[in-house]
Design an enzyme around this catalytic site. Structure first.
Site, PDB file in Angstrom:
ATOM      1  N   SER A   1       0.835  -1.209   0.000  1.00  0.00           N
ATOM      2  CA  SER A   1       0.000   0.000   0.000  1.00  0.00           C
ATOM      3  C   SER A   1       0.868   1.257   0.000  1.00  0.00           C
ATOM      4  CB  SER A   1      -0.905   0.030   1.236  1.00  0.00           C
ATOM      5  OG  SER A   1      -1.769  -1.066   1.246  1.00  0.00           O
TER       6      SER A   1
ATOM      7  N   ARG B   1       0.761   7.825   6.083  1.00  0.00           N
ATOM      8  CA  ARG B   1      -0.183   6.985   6.822  1.00  0.00           C
ATOM      9  C   ARG B   1      -1.579   7.603   6.817  1.00  0.00           C
ATOM     10  NH1 ARG B   1      -0.076   2.309   9.632  1.00  0.00           N
ATOM     11  NH2 ARG B   1       2.177   2.194   9.405  1.00  0.00           N
TER      12      ARG B   1
ATOM     13  N   HIS C   1      -2.933   6.571   3.581  1.00  0.00           N
ATOM     14  CA  HIS C   1      -3.207   5.133   3.672  1.00  0.00           C
ATOM     15  C   HIS C   1      -4.532   4.868   4.382  1.00  0.00           C
ATOM     16  CE1 HIS C   1      -2.606   1.231   5.910  1.00  0.00           C
ATOM     17  NE2 HIS C   1      -2.327   0.837   4.695  1.00  0.00           N
TER      18      HIS C   1
END
Lengths: 206, 206
Positions: free
Chosen positions: B15, B38, B41
């Site tokens: 990812s 993040r 993500h």
């Protein structure tokens, strides 16, 4: 930017009014407007005006399921935490999540699967009507589709809104094709907050 | 769209690789890249490449705070649920949320404030170093600023990422102006998932 003085109880209504204003001429399907607007309210992301897919009758099945005390199973503790339990509990339902269970972790490790996958298998053995609210793991959606195809699971409906970059879109499209009653956020976006918010939008409409 | 066969342990790395690819030539501040990526993500929303504000030293203060066992206080059960407690617990920290406490609800009602506001006042009485992770309520940020101005609170740092339409942007801009060490998602976006994810990004880097 000034801070407006607004009574605590009025904040949500004012938010929905602003969302309506920002949507402008955009018409939403009146059957699903409460869900779409609550997703926008939760995320401040107007992509949800376009990305939400509703299979015919899925929303009514979830509403009826909640009223009849169906179990809601989530793939994350966050989605579980985000679902308002007061009304669900009143109807005899529960909100369950098996992702942190040690038996799930052990089995996932030994079989080389995700904990999300195995936690859905565990939910399939509940022997009660289940509404799934999946906001994180594509592998949870894959497990649900695999189990349904194998005749081991017949969900009330699936809220399929995982977020991310690996197998997220493919797993959501597989869910749509499966014929399982579902509400899906197409594309990469979604999340535990969106999964919880869809359950809440439906229960608040009851 | 094909489902790719990928080992559970490799999904996150893949990812992040895809996120890097999609960011293309876009350069992120290397000090904050782990946090920005993040957030993307967690949300699949590339707006976070632009909207995150880091006051000088805030990230280091949070990292040090976690290592020294600071308490993390959230405004929602969802943010509390989303924060990984294993490492925080190892350092002697805890993740607390007072939003559901009955004394908070009663006091909020009698004073005409939000429960979020009163729950921050409760946190100010902890007598321990506190990192705030606020993903929902602008009134929680306002309480933190009010308490700090009154000399009743001196947070380690504040992660200020409420989402929404009423006082959200104004409360975040007030936090930035306050001089309190902070990480803020400017604009309307944010959420409990983003608040939790920023705490996790920092603790995973320790």
């Amino acid at each position: 930017m000034k801070i407006e003085n607004i009574r605590p109880g009025d904040i949500e209504a004012e938010s929905f009014r602003i969302i309506g204003e920002l949507l402008g001429d955009r018409k939403l399907d009146p059957r699903y407007e409460h869900i779409i607007k609550r997703c926008i309210h939760t995320s401040a992301d107007f992509d949800y005006a376009d990305s939400l897919y509703f299979s015919e009758g899925a929303e009514e099945r979830i509403a009826r399921g909640i009223r009849e005390g169906a179990v809601i199973v989530t793939d994350t503790k966050m989605a579980q935490a985000g679902i308002n339990k007061t009304r669900i509990g009143k109807y005899g339902g529960q909100v369950l999540c098996y992702i942190g269970d040690s038996d799930v972790a052990e089995e996932a490790k030994s079989r080389g699967l995700t904990r999300s996958y195995v936690s859905m298998e565990k939910a399939s053995r509940l022997g009660r009507p289940v509404i799934f609210a999946i906001g994180n793991a594509p592998t949870a959606l894959m497990a649900i589709c695999d189990l349904a195809e194998a005749g081991q699971l017949d969900p009330v409906a699936v809220i399929g809104v995982p977020v991310g970059f690996v197998n997220v879109e493919a797993s959501k499209e597989r869910l749509i094709r499966s014929g399982i009653p579902c509400i899906v956020a197409r594309g990469r976006k979604g999340g535990s907050n969106i999964a919880a918010c869809i359950v809440n939008a439906i229960q608040y409409s009851l």
